[in-house]
Design a protein around this motif. Structure first.
Motif, mmCIF file in Angstrom:
data_model
loop_
_atom_site.group_PDB
_atom_site.id
_atom_site.type_symbol
_atom_site.label_atom_id
_atom_site.label_comp_id
_atom_site.label_asym_id
_atom_site.label_seq_id
_atom_site.Cartn_x
_atom_site.Cartn_y
_atom_site.Cartn_z
ATOM 1 N N ASP A 131 50.943 40.685 52.041
ATOM 2 C CA ASP A 131 51.848 39.570 51.452
ATOM 3 C C ASP A 131 51.079 38.781 50.535
ATOM 4 O O ASP A 131 49.737 38.867 50.418
ATOM 5 C CB ASP A 131 52.450 38.692 52.712
ATOM 6 C CG ASP A 131 53.646 38.763 52.996
ATOM 7 O OD1 ASP A 131 54.134 39.855 52.648
ATOM 8 O OD2 ASP A 131 54.178 38.003 53.575
ATOM 9 N N LEU A 132 51.694 38.135 49.652
ATOM 10 C CA LEU A 132 51.105 37.398 48.536
ATOM 11 C C LEU A 132 50.023 36.149 49.534
ATOM 12 O O LEU A 132 50.727 35.661 50.423
ATOM 13 C CB LEU A 132 52.211 36.707 47.681
ATOM 14 C CG LEU A 132 52.696 37.528 46.457
ATOM 15 C CD1 LEU A 132 53.837 36.887 45.731
ATOM 16 C CD2 LEU A 132 51.705 38.094 45.746
ATOM 17 N N SER A 133 48.837 36.006 48.923
ATOM 18 C CA SER A 133 48.089 35.030 50.092
ATOM 19 C C SER A 133 48.404 33.731 49.328
ATOM 20 O O SER A 133 48.821 33.303 48.495
ATOM 21 C CB SER A 133 46.740 35.607 49.813
ATOM 22 O OG SER A 133 46.265 35.453 48.472
ATOM 23 N N PHE A 150 47.089 33.065 45.951
ATOM 24 C CA PHE A 150 47.910 33.363 44.912
ATOM 25 C C PHE A 150 48.716 32.263 44.370
ATOM 26 O O PHE A 150 48.989 31.920 43.314
ATOM 27 C CB PHE A 150 48.835 34.523 45.275
ATOM 28 C CG PHE A 150 50.035 34.965 44.187
ATOM 29 C CD1 PHE A 150 49.631 35.836 43.091
ATOM 30 C CD2 PHE A 150 51.286 34.314 44.579
ATOM 31 C CE1 PHE A 150 50.788 35.882 42.266
ATOM 32 C CE2 PHE A 150 52.095 34.540 43.498
ATOM 33 C CZ PHE A 150 52.003 35.596 42.498
ATOM 34 N N TRP A 151 49.395 31.404 45.603
ATOM 35 C CA TRP A 151 50.304 30.538 45.169
ATOM 36 C C TRP A 151 49.489 29.391 44.652
ATOM 37 O O TRP A 151 50.121 28.616 43.576
ATOM 38 C CB TRP A 151 51.119 30.059 46.551
ATOM 39 C CG TRP A 151 52.154 31.023 46.829
ATOM 40 C CD1 TRP A 151 52.005 31.995 47.871
ATOM 41 C CD2 TRP A 151 53.279 31.513 46.184
ATOM 42 N NE1 TRP A 151 52.975 32.716 48.275
ATOM 43 C CE2 TRP A 151 53.967 32.408 47.036
ATOM 44 C CE3 TRP A 151 54.008 31.049 45.175
ATOM 45 C CZ2 TRP A 151 55.220 32.913 46.721
ATOM 46 C CZ3 TRP A 151 55.141 31.607 44.663
ATOM 47 C CH2 TRP A 151 55.580 32.492 45.443
ATOM 48 N N SER A 166 41.760 42.311 46.298
ATOM 49 C CA SER A 166 42.168 42.180 47.673
ATOM 50 C C SER A 166 41.859 43.554 48.451
ATOM 51 O O SER A 166 41.110 44.476 47.601
ATOM 52 C CB SER A 166 43.609 42.124 47.839
ATOM 53 O OG SER A 166 44.145 41.182 46.693
ATOM 54 N N ASP A 206 44.335 41.789 42.915
ATOM 55 C CA ASP A 206 45.560 40.765 43.202
ATOM 56 C C ASP A 206 45.068 39.848 44.188
ATOM 57 O O ASP A 206 43.951 39.962 44.758
ATOM 58 C CB ASP A 206 46.780 41.862 43.708
ATOM 59 C CG ASP A 206 47.988 41.119 43.460
ATOM 60 O OD1 ASP A 206 48.104 39.890 42.983
ATOM 61 O OD2 ASP A 206 49.001 41.743 43.474
ATOM 62 N N TYR A 207 45.810 38.925 44.346
ATOM 63 C CA TYR A 207 45.603 37.913 45.435
ATOM 64 C C TYR A 207 46.372 38.161 46.549
ATOM 65 O O TYR A 207 47.762 37.668 46.648
ATOM 66 C CB TYR A 207 45.748 36.527 44.924
ATOM 67 C CG TYR A 207 44.775 35.986 43.850
ATOM 68 C CD1 TYR A 207 43.296 35.700 44.491
ATOM 69 C CD2 TYR A 207 44.860 36.128 42.645
ATOM 70 C CE1 TYR A 207 42.496 35.300 43.572
ATOM 71 C CE2 TYR A 207 44.027 35.784 41.708
ATOM 72 C CZ TYR A 207 42.842 35.344 42.340
ATOM 73 O OH TYR A 207 41.926 34.849 41.105
ATOM 74 N N ARG A 208 46.060 39.028 47.693
ATOM 75 C CA ARG A 208 47.072 39.548 48.767
ATOM 76 C C ARG A 208 46.437 39.343 50.033
ATOM 77 O O ARG A 208 45.178 39.445 50.012
ATOM 78 C CB ARG A 208 47.820 40.786 48.551
ATOM 79 C CG ARG A 208 48.838 40.917 47.230
ATOM 80 C CD ARG A 208 49.374 42.182 47.177
ATOM 81 N NE ARG A 208 50.411 42.209 45.968
ATOM 82 C CZ ARG A 208 51.739 41.980 46.387
ATOM 83 N NH1 ARG A 208 51.900 41.545 47.809
ATOM 84 N NH2 ARG A 208 52.499 42.000 45.369
ATOM 85 N N ARG A 245 51.679 42.713 35.204
ATOM 86 C CA ARG A 245 52.340 42.171 35.962
ATOM 87 C C ARG A 245 53.594 43.452 36.491
ATOM 88 O O ARG A 245 54.142 43.263 37.367
ATOM 89 C CB ARG A 245 53.311 41.045 35.548
ATOM 90 C CG ARG A 245 52.462 39.984 35.807
ATOM 91 C CD ARG A 245 52.529 38.831 34.858
ATOM 92 N NE ARG A 245 51.643 38.566 34.054
ATOM 93 C CZ ARG A 245 50.486 37.968 34.375
ATOM 94 N NH1 ARG A 245 50.156 37.961 35.619
ATOM 95 N NH2 ARG A 245 49.430 37.656 33.425
#
Lengths: 863, 863
Positions: free
Chosen positions: A754-756, A759-760, A712, A742-744, A519
């Motif tokens: 941005d975080l996609s 991700f959330w 990503s 990453d999930y962006r 992280r």
């Protein structure tokens, strides 16, 4: 030096030292009773040693008890000084105290020794002195306890006498009995060869019991057998008996955990070829270009180069791991319960049910003298002066606050240091890696990963082992500063401090790898390889466990004592033949004088607790941990046994009902383990992202496309100035879009990078898993706790039956008394009034609570 | 009927019945000793009653103990039948058993009564009969316990005699002492007027102690005072004493909780005008059109109509609530600790430290007879026959399995029924609401919400109260079916079952409101108003708590006994004057015969535990709960006191060390409370969405725009066929886009009506809050638990000092004995051998464990 008396040792061969055992056998065959006084009648039960001449190394501390010497003389000087009634000269208290110590030392010695011996005689003990015949400067005080003293102490300890009537508790029906018999027969070879009758009457022949312990316990050849716990307890006392019983239970419980762990690992091995994500990574058709892993120095790379790591990490990161961490949480609960029951059973067998531990003050004027000691040692002059001026020395909260604050801050700083060390190792890795990336040597490059990981883990290990020793000393110093009131409180505080420091030390690199590694990418610009974080965690755990155990066991526990002994022999200026001859002339207690002192059980327990932490806390990332622990413990038991039987002076037998604060630490660990495992599974492993992909995003419900989903897109034109790779053409073609894990959002969306939403969604699922996992496992643990009764059924039945026996006996006695009273009453009418009163035990009362008593009566009648 | 003997009652005025107390005073002024036997000398300690004539209502069960009558005769018939050695006739076992019962009944009666009385005499008790002078059909057996019997029982119970030496424990320095004195003076009016000396010697004058209890305890006028716990325990025994002590501690602990809860509520009231979201809802400029809340019947509505609800819900849904639920979790931990300490203190004062509870079997051949009873009662013929054919009646797992399975399934079904009831109430609400929506009467519409909510809550309440009684009976039946082995096990199983059922009953509507209401929109097509779920939860809690307490307290505990008494009087065919005259002629024990039996403490505890659940579980949604509970308990204590002193027969004094399983239930509840509160705060309240909006989405960091952010868009053209509102023009204009409370994509996005990124982000935050809250609060609770020692310091000091006293005494005795032995030895050389052996207490042994004893000796010498 009077306080040397504290190093009590028995003449009973507390330890076989390095003498060959055979000579011992033939040597002692005649007088089975063991050594006696000069009259050849009275048995020697204890031997105390003292220095006859002025000791060479006065200020040298050898052990925990060694410190007390100084304390005693300080106390004396304190009481002397108080007599003056005027404040002491302000010149230099530290120097003054030291002078006093030296002055009073010689006068004090002889007076106090006489006083002490008088005290022993007053208690009914018989003494014999043995001064300076073999070992120069050392005197021995032999103690014999006569029968009536033993009886009195037995009454104090409320030792129970076996009754004539013995209740046999039957275990259910015939079938159950037959099964039990079969099990007993099948496990017969596992039991040590200790005849129960001999074990009972062994104490008159302690030499023999030591021999049995040496043969049937302190030997690697019997590693598969149960320990002769009854004999251990008879020889070493309950406290050490409980330690070995606990170690035995723990080791036994590790067997199923090790088996299940091995199966989980094998399951990983078997399914590695069917794992779709790693197949996709290794598939050369998926020609995915990855973004560089660090600024400038690193370049683009192909995903398929991470193929090996991906396959390897599947071994530890598969659905079976989730099952295994639930299993281990329940295992920990079972272990705690199992131990509680075993402890209860031992308590019953060892007559400890009525025993209550008494807290012994460190010294009569505890706080004053300890504080004095501490102050003079660390030259905290102001406290010393304040103390001298006060009449009543009682420490209030304000007195204690500085010590507590010091303790707290030192602990915090030390934990900080631990993390700083971890950070240092990270920096080492980054710099080495960057340097190697820079080099144009292709073979160096391919070996980069393995080299860096291996060396970093080894460095971590070495630092851990060094810091361990530092922290042990630090914890002792901090505890001394706090001036605890009793021995027990001293021990507990020391243990807690040592535990916190050593635990932080052992686990900080692991915690970093598990939770922060993946992280901190923006900060350290260094990522795990694809699916590689768990893999590295696993390597770190493996090296720490194996290394720590091997080095600490072999080097510290075996090697260093041997080296010390060698050095001691060198010093004595004798060759081996002379040495042996000299040894032959020595009596047993003189030989034992050369052995090392017993330093308490804390280091042994601490080692095991840290191991328990490794086994339970990060079991999700390393299913083989229980197996390693099991192998280590099988050796550990025999190693400790050898040490206790042959290498240290026989410790004072201490009674104890339980393993004390260690139980609480174990319980705390198994609680923390649940939440740590929940986080490891949901955040470190790929378990949750895979599940989410399969059920929410996968077009056909399979894992195909998972790797693509986790990556990503990055447009190389968006590199910050100065961060773009120096060798953009490293792969042989120009890269427009590279991928990163990453999930962006995509570069072409409204909110690029941005975080996609994925991700959330995955984060929510991870957290939901933590909540569910934690609560379900806690509930199940509580259920196991509730399901298994703390007291084994047969023991509670036996206790109940014994109570009934007591009641019967009492009623019979009462009836006899009544008859006697009646017959007396016929003779003289005055006597019965006085008799019952005189017979009533002094601690029972005649308070009139009629209704309650009748109630008890009616209850017993079972209306 | 011999078993009627079980209803033991003392002649000591166990209860003042309904007689005016004044007459009692003058009546008993002369002979302070209380009632005696005919000789006027021997005091009556207990009275047993029995039926002289054949009882009218043989099969009528009156109480738990009543069942045993049948058991006993069944047992007899069982043993008779076994004697035959042939299986019983297969015709109809139920009829046969019943016949047997009737046959043996008469023969049995007299024989067993004589046997029983002989048993009592054998135990040393003295009896006197009093048959049928006033009350027809009832005989009284008076029991007197002579002094020597009391002494014997005192020894059994190990009652302690107060020693001459009393250690005064000083509490710190002068200042502390002075503060303590001040506190004692300040709280003096709060202590009941019981002189300690009188309380000590009160037992010879039980009438007086009853009088004091009536004046100083069972009266509403002393509601602000502490309870005279010592006196309560002397009069009612330890078990009831502990209940009132616990109730007192609980009530006392509720005071700070109530105060903080009130402050939190007032904070809500004070800040309601500054709450931006409710201001936005109420602002007429925000002209937001909302989508209909149900299909077809409902229409579009304006958000500002929800203004009142939004403002009201701010009272309970504000940041202070989060603080309050953390506070209450710690409060619960503190309460448990405080009670443990209080219990320990009472144990010490009441001499219970050495007391161990014995488990009493329900009847000698427990399982057989109970199972027989159960089987014959429920006509499970096959089990009965199997039992008769077996010799050794011991229940194995397979025997017990059916009962356990029945229990489990019945419980599950009943919990299901509870939820079905909740569902029924929901359906009622929906249908009523739809009907009212249909009506064109505007006043009806505006009152819709209040009407529906109110009636639904009342219906829930009524159902809860009715089901409570049903579940109580059901739990008893299920426990009987399980055939527990001992009284204690019976009680525990009964309590657990009752607890589960009553708890599900009381909390199912609340759980539904808290967690499912706002989420079942697609299923039930019925949503809370904006921010209204917490509000409704609050109303439900309020009505349940107040209603349950008022109705159960007043109606069930006061009203129904009064009505029963009235009916009994009516039946006796006397007018009030005659009745009074008749009463005057009755002796005390005859009057007491008309009082109701004591039914145990379980209902009292259960009521309090449910209340504790209300106070802790949903405290996040209803901060006033502690206040309501406090008010109720102040009344409850005096109400219970009145009941125990005047309305039921004096219960048998029972010893108990703790409150048993109730403690575990309390502990379990306070653990569950943490996670429930975490969920209420994060999922039911708007706390997390507000925080997330403020820190992630708000353009200026304020709450402005929050309401708009929580509402999604709906295009009315997307209504499913048949779901569009029947009156689309209800608001007076055509609606194109309406809003609804959810986080979903807009109709014009790529994935219309999918869950939006905001939804997942907020969900992740909610779950993260749950994880953090749960673990932090649990850690803090454990810390509180660890911080507060279980044994108060002064008590542990006192125990320690007493131990030292004992040791001194013992050593002195030993010395005396030694002197005696020495002088004897000079006279005759044989005597000393026999003397020590005979003097040794029988339960201590002389096993030789020399090293341990010397160790203990050395430890005591404090080397």
């Amino acid at each position: 030096m009077i306080c040397q008396y504290v190093s009590i040792k028995t003449i009973i061969p507390l330890s076989l030292s390095s003498q060959p055992l055979n000579s011992l056998k033939s040597d002692e065959a005649g007088p089975k009773q063991g050594p006696t006084f000069q009259d050849g009648q009275r048995r020697v039960d204890y031997v105390l040693t003292y220095h006859i001449q002025k000791p060479q190394s006065f200020r040298r501390k050898t052990s925990h008890f060694g410190d007390y010497r100084i304390l005693r003389s300080l106390r004396r000087s304190l009481s002397m000084m108080r007599g003056r009634d005027t404040p002491p000269p302000k010149e230099d208290p530290e120097v003054a105290a030291h002078k006093h110590r030296l002055d009073y030392h010689e006068d004090d010695k002889r007076f106090r020794q006489t006083e002490f011996e008088d005290n022993l005689r007053e208690m009914g003990l018989e003494l014999e002195k043995d001064e300076g015949n073999k070992i120069p400067g050392i005197g021995f005080l032999k103690i014999h306890a006569p029968w009536n003293v033993l009886c009195r102490e037995a009454e104090f300890m409320k030792l129970k006498m076996p009754t004539k009537k013995v209740y046999e508790v039957k275990q259910g029906s015939d079938v159950v009995e037959r099964i039990n018999l079969f099990i007993r027969k099948a496990t017969a070879p596992l039991h040590p060869k200790v005849e129960p009758n001999r074990a009972q009457n062994m104490l008159f022949y302690p030499l023999l019991s030591c021999q049995i312990l040496y043969d049937e316990w302190a030997s690697y050849s019997v590693f598969y057998k149960y320990q002769p716990i009854g004999l251990i307890r008879k020889y070493f006392g309950e406290k050490i008996g409980l330690y070995f019983a606990w170690l035995g239970v723990y080791t036994q419980m590790l067997i199923p955990a090790a088996i299940v762990g091995a199966i989980v690992f094998l399951y990983g091995c078997a399914t590695v070829d069917n794992d779709i994500p790693s197949m996709e990574i290794c598939d050369p058709r998926n020609n995915i270009t990855m973004c560089p892993l660090c600024d400038r120095a690193c370049s683009y790379w192909k995903l398929k180069t991470a193929c090996g790591t991906a396959r390897a990490s599947h071994l530890f990161d598969n659905p079976a791991t989730v099952f295994f961490s639930i299993f281990m949480a329940l295992w920990a609960a079972m272990f705690m319960e199992h131990w509680k029951r075993r402890q209860m059973r031992l308590n019953y067998i060892w007559d400890l049910t009525g025993f209550e531990e008494e807290e012994v003050s460190l010294c009569p004027y505890t706080t004053a003298c300890l504080l004095l000691y501490v102050c003079s040692y660390f030259s905290l002059d102001y406290v010393l002066i304040t103390l001298f001026q006060e009449k009543k020395v009682k420490l209030t909260c304000t007195d204690r606050a500085p010590a507590y604050m010091t303790g707290l801050f030192t602990m915090l700083i030390m934990v900080g240091v631990t993390f700083a060390v971890v950070f240092g190792v990270i920096l080492y890795r980054i710099s080495i890696k960057a340097a190697l990336h820079m080099s144009s040597n292709p073979t160096a490059r391919t070996n980069i990963r393995a080299t860096v990981k291996g060396t970093a883990a080894v460095i971590n290990l070495v630092i851990i082992i060094i810091m361990d020793e530092v922290y042990g000393a630090l914890a002792r110093w901090l505890t001394l500063l706090e001036v605890p009131k009793t021995d027990k409180s001293f021990e507990e505080r020391l243990i807690i401090k040592t535990f916190v420091l050593k635990f932080a030390n052992a686990f900080s690199p692991i915690v970093y790898l598990a939770f922060f590694r993946g992280r901190l990418n923006s900060l350290l610009l260094y990522l795990c390889a694809h699916a590689g974080c768990l893999m590295e965690l696993c390597i770190q755990l493996c090296i720490t466990m194996l290394g720590k155990q091997l080095i600490q066991n072999n080097l510290f526990e075996i090697g260093i004592p041997k080296i010390k002994k060698l050095i001691r022999r060198r010093k004595s200026d004798m060759d081996s033949q002379q040495q042996e001859d000299y040894n032959m002339t020595l009596q047993r207690h003189e030989k034992d004088h050369f052995l090392g002192p017993f330093v308490g059980l804390s280091p042994e327990y601490m080692e095991m607790i840290i191991q328990f932490g490794m086994v339970t806390l990060f079991v999700a990332s390393f299913p083989l941990a229980p197996l390693f622990a099991l192998l280590n413990n099988i050796i550990e038991i025999r190693l400790d046994a050898k040490k206790f039987v042959t290498e240290v002076r026989r410790p004072i037998a201490a009674r104890a009902k339980d393993i004390g604060i260690w139980y609480n630490l174990l319980r705390g660990l198994s609680k923390v383990a649940v939440i740590v495992n929940a986080f490891v599974i949901s955040f470190t492993s790929d378990f949750i992202p895979r599940l989410v992909y399969q059920y929410m995003y996968s077009p056909d419900g399979s894992m195909h496309g998972f790797v693509n989903h986790t990556l990503s897109y990055f447009n190389v034109s968006d590199f910050q100035p100065g961060t773009a790779p120096l060798q953009p053409m490293h792969l042989g073609y120009e890269v427009q879009i590279c991928r990163y894990k990453d999930y962006r959002e995509t570069p072409w969306s409204n909110t690029p990078y941005d975080l996609s939403k994925e991700f959330w969604a995955i984060l929510a699922c991870r957290l939901a898993f933590v909540v569910v996992f934690q609560n379900v496992v806690m509930l199940m643990s509580d259920f196991v706790d509730w399901l298994i009764p703390d007291i084994p059924k047969d023991i509670s039945l036996q206790i109940h039956k014994e109570k009934i026996l007591m009641v019967e006996l009492f009623m019979k006695e009462e009836e006899g008394k009544k008859l006697l009273r009646d017959s007396h009453a016929n003779q003289s009418p005055l006597q019965p009034r006085s008799r019952p009163a005189s017979h009533t035990p002094s601690n029972w009362s005649m308070q009139v609570r009629s209704s309650q008593r009748i109630c008890a009566l009616l209850t017993r009648l079972r209306i």
